[in-house]
Design a protein around this motif. Structure first.
Motif, PDB file in Angstrom:
ATOM      1  N   CYS A 263       0.832  -1.334  -0.129  1.00 10.62           N
ATOM      2  CA  CYS A 263      -0.032   0.007   0.037  1.00 10.62           C
ATOM      3  C   CYS A 263       1.036   1.168  -0.118  1.00 10.62           C
ATOM      4  O   CYS A 263       1.954   1.174   0.887  1.00 10.62           O
TER       5      CYS A 263
ATOM      6  N   ALA B  86      -6.367   1.988  -3.635  1.00  6.98           N
ATOM      7  CA  ALA B  86      -5.289   2.430  -3.976  1.00  6.98           C
ATOM      8  C   ALA B  86      -5.127   2.689  -5.519  1.00  6.98           C
ATOM      9  O   ALA B  86      -4.445   3.720  -6.241  1.00  6.98           O
TER      10      ALA B  86
ATOM     11  N   THR C 238      -5.733  10.480  -2.981  1.00  3.52           N
ATOM     12  CA  THR C 238      -7.028   9.914  -2.553  1.00  3.52           C
ATOM     13  C   THR C 238      -8.132  10.675  -3.301  1.00  3.52           C
ATOM     14  O   THR C 238      -9.251  10.065  -3.332  1.00  3.52           O
TER      15      THR C 238
END
Length: 719
Positions: free
Chosen positions: A26, A69, A614
């Motif tokens: 991640c 992601a 994001t």
């Protein structure tokens, strides 16, 4: 029914024309969860699914950010070729033209203004190899002393406090696996449940095992919900609260006298200092009742084992270093360090916040956590790099201080990698104005961020799916991020971009690498014998073992799970305690009649840093598509603010417009705004530029503001 299900699955299976899997980690928080992205081609579309992989830190867990992601990595707005600004607009150019432009501008500035006129602003989201290479690039290719990175705004207070107290800084002094076995836990200024969700099970398991949990935070966060005792202090009073606890521990004779005598220095100064303080005054200053301070102090001291964790709530203050040191005073006074289930954890925010500061991106550091001012360290690294020691520049300045030097005209050119200082820095309007003054500004990134908009040239970087390399997670565990997906378009690996620029500047002979692993081999050599010694770590070992805790000086060494078992890292092998005043040396931005409320900032679970990544994930952005201000209903009533309406928040530096959110979980004298939005919702445009004198951390967590309903004319204009 079974036959129908089998038929359905066979049909679906036939629809999947191809399937690829990509092993990676991640790209977000410091837990660095191992994961695999599965790419399925179904008829005319692609489907992506992220699944967690077992590893020593997170045991296969993923949070919502990790699961989504890939959405930013595959986003249509990714930069996939070099961009050069011509007549105020970015146009596509070849790599050759972009590198030629960079060479001409850099050489022109260095001839006119000197080597130090060009600066490098790095990142804690890049790999260890790239952090190492960026430090080498600044000092060898550019010959500049001016390099620092965005981790200065994140971990610098905790790192400085740990270095001053213990003699070294590794995020956690113990492995995460010891947390469930400790008896008392103090969480100061950290909201793990939203910032590092996959770490939370360790604390929940500790709670199930009977651990007593103390939370220090002005807000009732998702983390505070698991607390047995919540100390809801006024923002910026952590150092004073720690003094209150120390006073009680010492006066009730709950200290570990044997530990202090054998393994600590400075206790008598601390003892004299807290004896002169008034608990009543500390209670008044912090807003925490004396009985709660006493309960926390006694409980933490009396239990056989205990652990302390800090994060940005304590650290992002103009006395953040001192506040962390005072909390460490508590830890040392009761002997809860260097033992099983006893220790300290600085909860890193960024993905590689730990590793990125260990190998040369900080203004005062060389690889292996060596000091750039130390002659022996300088000579060793110069030898590794094949240059003369006198060619190495000396210490530069911190990230925000570099921005000031840009504004003053001392720095006229800048390389920026994977960071967004126009949003993340305090006094953000000043930062933008400064960056606009640069004669030359090059940005390496995935997207045209708010900062990249100001650049002369943008070079397309690689994402976590494409860029292989090592990362060092929250507990100091070095991990290998596999990344086999091809770079899109003309994007290049970040390390390759650094090498290409160095080559264009005539320094290519120092940057001849064919892979990230080859860079790591040099990093291992550069770190050998340093505090952060990676020399015993190899890619082969990382693939086999899943991660290794440094220091690891030999390839047969298992890594160091627990620090300070027999000695601290100072020359006398003792931890250093120090007396900390209730009030900081640098005055904080306290409420006044004109600006009557405390503002504090932080994160929300779906977003990360300034939101460049994001906010480009549809699944994450949908959960929080705009910023907000958390305000107590009584405070809202006082200022005539309804719930869920647009409001104006002002400080001495500027104003923002956000939506109100009533909450009884926050102190009535405090409002909270998350940090992930830019432009008119950039909370950092309100923050003062005052810095912690020890680590140069800005005081993000304490700001005086006023709040008011938005004028109807402005609301109509916005709508």
């Amino acid at each position: 029914m079974t036959e129908l299900l089998l038929k359905y699955f066979r049909t679906k299976q036939k629809e999947v024309q191809s399937e690829k899997t990509y092993d990676t980690q991640c790209p977000f928080c410091s837990m660095q969860c191992k994961m695999q992205l599965i790419e399925q081609t179904i008829v005319t579309r692609k489907k992506y699914t992220a699944v967690g992989k077992d590893n020593p830190t997170t045991k296969g867990r993923l949070c919502m950010k990790g699961m989504n992601a890939h959405q930013h990595a595959l986003h249509s707005e990714r930069i996939t070729h070099p961009l050069l600004k011509k007549n105020g607009e970015f146009v596509r150019v070849s790599w050759d033209e972009a590198l030629r432009f960079i060479k001409e501008r850099v050489m022109s500035i260095q001839v006119e203004n000197g080597h130090d006129a060009v600066a490098v602003y790095g990142s804690a989201s890049i790999t260890n190899e790239e952090a190492y290479l960026l430090g080498k690039f600044a000092r060898v290719a550019l010959k500049t002393k001016h390099i620092d990175y965005n981790g200065r705004l994140c971990m610098s207070a905790a790192a400085t406090a740990a270095n001053q107290t213990f003699g070294m800084d590794r995020g956690f002094t113990n492995a995460l696996t010891e947390i469930p076995k400790t008896r008392v836990i103090m969480l100061a200024g950290t909201n793990i449940a939203e910032c590092q969700p996959t770490m939370m099970p360790y604390f929940e398991e500790a709670k199930e095992n009977g651990a007593y949990i103390i939370v220090i935070d002005p807000r009732e966060t998702a983390t505070a919900n698991i607390a047995d005792l919540h100390l809801k202090l006024k923002p910026g009073t952590d150092a004073a609260l720690a003094n209150g606890m120390l006073k009680i521990i010492i006066e009730k004779r709950l200290t570990d006298e044997a530990f202090i005598k054998q393994r600590a220095a400075g206790f008598e100064d601390v003892k004299r200092h807290v004896a002169s303080l008034s608990l009543e005054e500390i209670s008044e200053q912090t807003g925490v009742p004396i009985e709660q301070i006493r309960k926390a102090a006694v409980k933490f001291a009396k239990e056989d084992t205990g652990m302390l964790f800090t994060a940005r709530g304590v650290e992002q203050q103009t006395d953040g270093t001192a506040a962390v040191r005072n909390l460490l005073n508590i830890l040392i006074s009761v002997g809860k360090i260097g033992k099983f289930a006893c220790g300290y954890g600085a909860i890193t925010g960024q993905g590689n916040g730990q590793g990125a500061r260990e190998h040369g991106q900080k203004a005062d550091q060389l690889p292996g956590y060596r000091s750039i001012e130390n002659e022996r360290d300088r000579a060793y690294i110069a030898d590794v790099w094949g240059i003369a020691e006198e060619e190495l520049p000396k210490k530069g300045v911190s990230a925000y201080e570099m921005i000031k030097k840009v504004h003053e005209g001392e720095i006229t050119g800048m390389f920026l990698m994977c960071s967004n200082p126009a949003v993340s820095n305090p006094n953000a309007h000043f930062v933008k104005a400064a960056l606009k003054k640069l004669k030359f500004f090059a940005v390496i990134d995935l997207f045209i961020s708010e900062t990249a908009r100001l650049a002369d040239v943008i070079l397309p970087a690689s994402s976590y799916l494409e860029d292989e390399g090592t990362m060092t997670n929250v507990e100091g565990r070095v991990t290998l991020r596999e990344a086999s997906r091809p770079c899109p378009g003309e994007a290049r690996h970040d390390w390759k971009i650094i090498c290409d620029i160095a080559d264009a500047l005539g320094k290519g002979r120092f940057f001849r690498y064919e892979s990230a692993e080859e860079i790591f081999q040099e990093l291992r050599k550069a770190s050998r014998g340093g505090i952060a010694d990676y020399s015993g770590i190899t890619y082969k070992r990382l693939r086999k073992e899943g991660g290794i805790l440094w220091p690891c000086p030999e390839t047969e060494h298992p890594g160091t799970e627990r620090l300070f078992e027999t000695e601290f890292a100072h020359p006398d092998q003792k931890a250093k305690m120090c007396a900390v005043p209730n009030e900081p040396a640098v005055k904080k931005d306290r409420p006044t009649e004109e600006y009557p409320l405390y503002l504090t900032t932080g994160r929300v679970m779906p977003h990360y840093l300034t939101g460049v990544q994001t906010r480009r994930s549809a699944s994450l952005a949908a959960r929080h598509f705009e910023s907000f201000v958390e305000i107590h209903p009584n405070t809202a009533a006082k200022y005539q603010i309804a719930d869920r309406v647009l409001v104006k928040i002002e400080s001495k530096r500027g104003r923002i417009i956000v939506r109100s959110k009533w909450s009884e979980s926050i102190r009535p004298d405090t409002v909270f705004v998350p940090m992930h939005w830019a432009d008119s919702q950039n909370v950092n445009s309100l923050i003062a530029e005052d810095l912690d004198p020890s680590c140069k951390m800005p005081g993000f967590k304490v700001c005086a503001v006023r709040i008011s309903p938005l004028d109807d004319k402005i609301v109509n204009k916005l709508s």
